[in-house]
Design an enzyme around this catalytic site. Structure first.
Site, short mmCIF file in Angstrom:
data_model
loop_
_atom_site.label_atom_id
_atom_site.label_comp_id
_atom_site.label_asym_id
_atom_site.label_seq_id
_atom_site.Cartn_x
_atom_site.Cartn_y
_atom_site.Cartn_z
N LYS A 175 15.69 34.35 -24.32
CA LYS A 175 16.13 34.85 -23.02
C LYS A 175 16.14 36.38 -22.95
O LYS A 175 15.77 36.97 -21.93
CB LYS A 175 17.53 34.33 -22.70
CG LYS A 175 17.61 32.84 -22.37
CD LYS A 175 19.06 32.44 -22.13
CE LYS A 175 19.21 31.08 -21.51
NZ LYS A 175 18.59 29.99 -22.25
N ASN B 197 20.73 20.35 -21.79
CA ASN B 197 21.30 21.69 -21.79
C ASN B 197 21.90 22.02 -20.43
O ASN B 197 21.42 21.58 -19.39
CB ASN B 197 20.25 22.74 -22.20
CG ASN B 197 19.61 23.42 -21.02
OD1 ASN B 197 20.18 24.33 -20.41
ND2 ASN B 197 18.41 22.97 -20.66
N PHE C 178 21.87 30.05 -17.53
CA PHE C 178 21.25 31.38 -17.52
C PHE C 178 22.11 32.41 -18.26
O PHE C 178 22.35 33.52 -17.78
CB PHE C 178 21.03 31.88 -16.08
CG PHE C 178 19.94 31.18 -15.32
CD1 PHE C 178 19.03 30.35 -15.94
CD2 PHE C 178 19.83 31.37 -13.94
CE1 PHE C 178 18.02 29.72 -15.21
CE2 PHE C 178 18.83 30.74 -13.20
CZ PHE C 178 17.92 29.91 -13.83
N SER D 277 16.25 25.50 -12.06
CA SER D 277 17.22 25.11 -13.08
C SER D 277 18.36 24.34 -12.42
O SER D 277 18.86 24.74 -11.37
CB SER D 277 17.79 26.34 -13.79
OG SER D 277 18.90 25.96 -14.59
N ASN E 121 21.31 24.16 -13.64
CA ASN E 121 22.55 24.61 -14.26
C ASN E 121 23.21 25.82 -13.61
O ASN E 121 24.21 26.32 -14.10
CB ASN E 121 22.29 24.91 -15.74
CG ASN E 121 21.79 23.67 -16.47
OD1 ASN E 121 22.29 22.57 -16.24
ND2 ASN E 121 20.79 23.85 -17.32
N THR E 122 22.62 26.33 -12.53
CA THR E 122 23.27 27.34 -11.70
C THR E 122 23.59 26.68 -10.37
O THR E 122 22.69 26.12 -9.74
CB THR E 122 22.36 28.56 -11.47
OG1 THR E 122 22.15 29.22 -12.72
CG2 THR E 122 22.99 29.54 -10.50
N LYS F 277 8.35 28.31 -10.63
CA LYS F 277 8.63 27.16 -11.48
C LYS F 277 9.43 26.14 -10.70
O LYS F 277 10.49 26.47 -10.15
CB LYS F 277 9.40 27.58 -12.74
CG LYS F 277 9.58 26.46 -13.76
CD LYS F 277 10.12 27.02 -15.07
CE LYS F 277 10.15 25.95 -16.15
NZ LYS F 277 10.57 26.51 -17.46
N ASN G 102 10.37 22.14 -14.65
CA ASN G 102 11.62 22.46 -15.32
C ASN G 102 12.24 21.16 -15.87
O ASN G 102 11.60 20.11 -15.87
CB ASN G 102 12.57 23.15 -14.33
CG ASN G 102 13.46 24.18 -15.00
OD1 ASN G 102 14.01 23.95 -16.08
ND2 ASN G 102 13.63 25.33 -14.36
N GLY H 71 12.21 17.50 -22.99
CA GLY H 71 11.63 16.72 -24.06
C GLY H 71 10.90 15.49 -23.55
O GLY H 71 10.46 15.42 -22.39
N TYR I 85 8.86 23.80 -25.88
CA TYR I 85 10.18 24.27 -26.26
C TYR I 85 10.86 23.18 -27.08
O TYR I 85 10.94 23.27 -28.30
CB TYR I 85 11.00 24.62 -25.01
CG TYR I 85 12.39 25.18 -25.26
CD1 TYR I 85 13.07 24.97 -26.45
CD2 TYR I 85 13.05 25.92 -24.30
CE1 TYR I 85 14.35 25.48 -26.68
CE2 TYR I 85 14.34 26.43 -24.50
CZ TYR I 85 14.98 26.19 -25.69
OH TYR I 85 16.24 26.70 -25.91
#
Length: 376
Positions: free
Chosen positions: A82, A127, A131, A194, A196-197, A229, A258, A287, A337
């Site tokens: 990051k 995850n 960020f 994402s 996660n925000t 993305k 993503n 994954g 990743y």
């Protein structure tokens, strides 16, 4: 013999029972220690050894896309580095390009820990990092100090919205980071996908996205490739709308995809580290479980655009077969990743070796000839 899979991974995944995020940070710290002392004899020896073991060069793997030359199609996805801690090291680990970030205008700690979990039964990770990063000013300073202009592979920078910034001010937030970094990255990615925000994925709607694209492209004036993305969870009509908007604003390409919020493909029932059901844990899944869906999105975009809009495919790539699947569906480049954390640093070379074998078997001269070739 792959010492990573035989000895190192079992220790990291089960022997030490360490928090995956701690293992990640220590791995980056080790790479940073090598990267930060470029003239030291041991550093030179380490880089030469890494290059010997992990790097493969072959003209059949080369491509030129959006004004950049890629020595091979396998890149490191955003999220691993990051803050550019090891920015100068990825070229020695076999990657054809690397993407730093996600970085935000304001520094932010991310979500509460623990926030990164392995799901070995599914060859996946969950995850909810949020960020976490030092901010775009810190990344700019790091790149200026150590490596700006000295990379041998293209370096992308993935831009996200700061959590403290309201959605209606998102374009200004992305713009601020882009202004700080525009001379330091080879390409840029607008991350609106994402999970996660809070509410970030709302920015994938056309009107907010239009404002972001317009704001960045006015500043950019065609100097740097800008991509977007997207999430694998968008409806087909929404993906179609994003693609059309990307073409209207002359974006350089699309990264698909993503992480997913879908849990239906998982065999894991409980997250060992928390004891909770996986369906009760917030975050995105990466994954193997996202492999098929991301490939379907790639195929859809390629067919809609007739291959005119370059695609970077990411999601569930572990083997050369996985990589070929995405390239044949329409991805010019791919990123790894989660697969890399499972399979270790020899994975890139194995993928490239496998891709070369597939080119030979099909009588193709270059990897670009395989893009969008379809299923066998």
């Amino acid at each position: 013999m792959d010492i990573y899979q035989l000895a190192i991974r079992p220790l990291l995944f089960s022997g030490f029972k360490a928090d995956p995020e701690v293992v990640h940070q220590r791995s980056l710290a080790l790479l940073h220690a090598i990267d930060a002392t470029p003239t030291a004899p041991l550093t030179k020896l380490a880089k030469a050894s890494l290059q010997q073991y992990f790097c493969r060069t072959d003209r059949q793997l080369e491509q030129s896309l959006f004004g950049l030359k890629f020595a091979n199609p396998v890149g490191l996805a955003a999220g691993f580095d990051k803050d550019g801690i090891a920015a100068g090291m990825w070229q020695y680990l076999g990657f054809g390009f690397a993407e730093l970030g996600t970085v935000t205008y304001h520094p932010q700690p991310g979500n509460p820990q623990p926030r990164l979990f392995r799901l070995p039964q599914d060859r996946a990770a969950l995850n909810r990092m949020g960020f976490n990063n030092l901010g775009s000013a810190a990344l700019a300073a790091a790149l200026q100090q150590r490596h700006a202009g000295n990379f041998t592979i293209p370096i992308g920078i993935n831009l996200g919205k700061s959590k403290v910034t309201p959605l209606d001010e998102a374009a200004t937030d992305y713009l601020g980071s882009f202004q700080r970094l525009k001379d330091l990255g080879d390409y840029f990615v607008i991350n609106v996908s994402s999970p996660n925000t809070p509410n970030l994925r709302d920015l994938q709607a056309i009107e907010p996205l239009r404002i972001i694209f317009d704001t960045l492209q006015q500043e950019n004036q065609g100097r740097k490739p800008i991509l977007v993305k997207i999430a694998p969870d968008l409806a087909w009509e929404d993906i179609s709308a994003v693609v059309e908007l990307s073409q209207t604003y002359q974006l350089a390409g699309i990264i698909a995809t993503n992480t997913t919020i879908d849990r239906s493909q998982l065999t894991t029932n409980f997250v060992t580290a928390t004891g909770k059901k996986v369906t009760e844990e917030a975050g995105g899944i990466s994954g193997a479980p996202v492999r098929q869906k991301s490939t379907e999105v790639i195929r859809f975009i390629y067919q809609q655009t007739g291959g005119s809009l370059p695609i970077i495919g990411v999601g569930g790539i572990f083997t050369a077969d996985d990589a070929w699947e995405k390239i044949a569906a329409g991805a010019s480049l791919i990123q790894v990743y989660t697969g890399w954390t499972y399979n270790g640093p020899w994975m890139v070379d194995r993928i490239l070796t496998g891709l070369l074998a597939k080119l030979e078997a099909r009588g193709l001269a270059a990897i670009a000839d395989a893009v969008g070739i379809g299923d066998d």
